[in-house]
Write a protein that holds these residues in place. Structure first.
Motif, mmCIF file in Angstrom:
data_model
loop_
_atom_site.group_PDB
_atom_site.id
_atom_site.type_symbol
_atom_site.label_atom_id
_atom_site.label_comp_id
_atom_site.label_asym_id
_atom_site.label_seq_id
_atom_site.Cartn_x
_atom_site.Cartn_y
_atom_site.Cartn_z
ATOM 1 N N PHE A 78 0.992 4.210 -2.853
ATOM 2 C CA PHE A 78 0.821 5.616 -2.492
ATOM 3 C C PHE A 78 1.962 6.467 -3.050
ATOM 4 O O PHE A 78 1.737 7.523 -3.627
ATOM 5 N N SER A 131 1.151 12.522 -9.526
ATOM 6 C CA SER A 131 0.040 13.470 -9.367
ATOM 7 C C SER A 131 0.492 14.877 -9.736
ATOM 8 O O SER A 131 1.664 15.222 -9.637
ATOM 9 N N ALA A 137 0.835 -1.204 0.000
ATOM 10 C CA ALA A 137 0.000 0.000 0.000
ATOM 11 C C ALA A 137 0.869 1.254 0.000
ATOM 12 O O ALA A 137 0.556 2.244 -0.675
ATOM 13 N N TRP A 138 1.975 1.244 0.752
ATOM 14 C CA TRP A 138 2.885 2.388 0.785
ATOM 15 C C TRP A 138 3.492 2.615 -0.600
ATOM 16 O O TRP A 138 3.565 3.737 -1.080
ATOM 17 N N MET A 148 1.617 6.887 -6.790
ATOM 18 C CA MET A 148 0.553 7.827 -7.099
ATOM 19 C C MET A 148 1.017 9.263 -6.847
ATOM 20 O O MET A 148 0.777 10.145 -7.659
ATOM 21 N N ALA A 149 1.725 9.485 -5.754
ATOM 22 C CA ALA A 149 2.207 10.825 -5.435
ATOM 23 C C ALA A 149 3.217 11.317 -6.464
ATOM 24 O O ALA A 149 3.234 12.488 -6.819
#
Length: 66
Positions: A57, A64, A53-54, A60-61
């Motif tokens: 994330f 973005s 999950a990290w 995605m960051a």
């Protein structure tokens, strides 16, 4: 079983006066988790996030747009 302590670090991009997130990636290999905390609260609560999950994330960051 030996309990490892998180080895905290803050991104080199975090130079905004202390409003930073700290992470400890040293527990990924042995426990499969990434603890996340607030640099202003060293003894405060932390989130424990699964390594997958990290990673999602962080990816995605990276992609973005702000």
């Amino acid at each position: 079983m030996t309990t490892e302590q998180p080895q905290w670090f803050t991104s080199s991009y975090s130079s905004n006066g202390g409003d930073c997130v700290k992470v400890a990636t040293n527990l990924v290999a042995t426990h499969g988790v990434v603890p996340v905390g607030d640099t202003k609260r060293n003894e405060g609560p932390t989130l424990t996030i699964e390594a997958r999950a990290w990673s999602a994330f962080v990816e995605m960051a990276k992609h973005s747009q702000v």
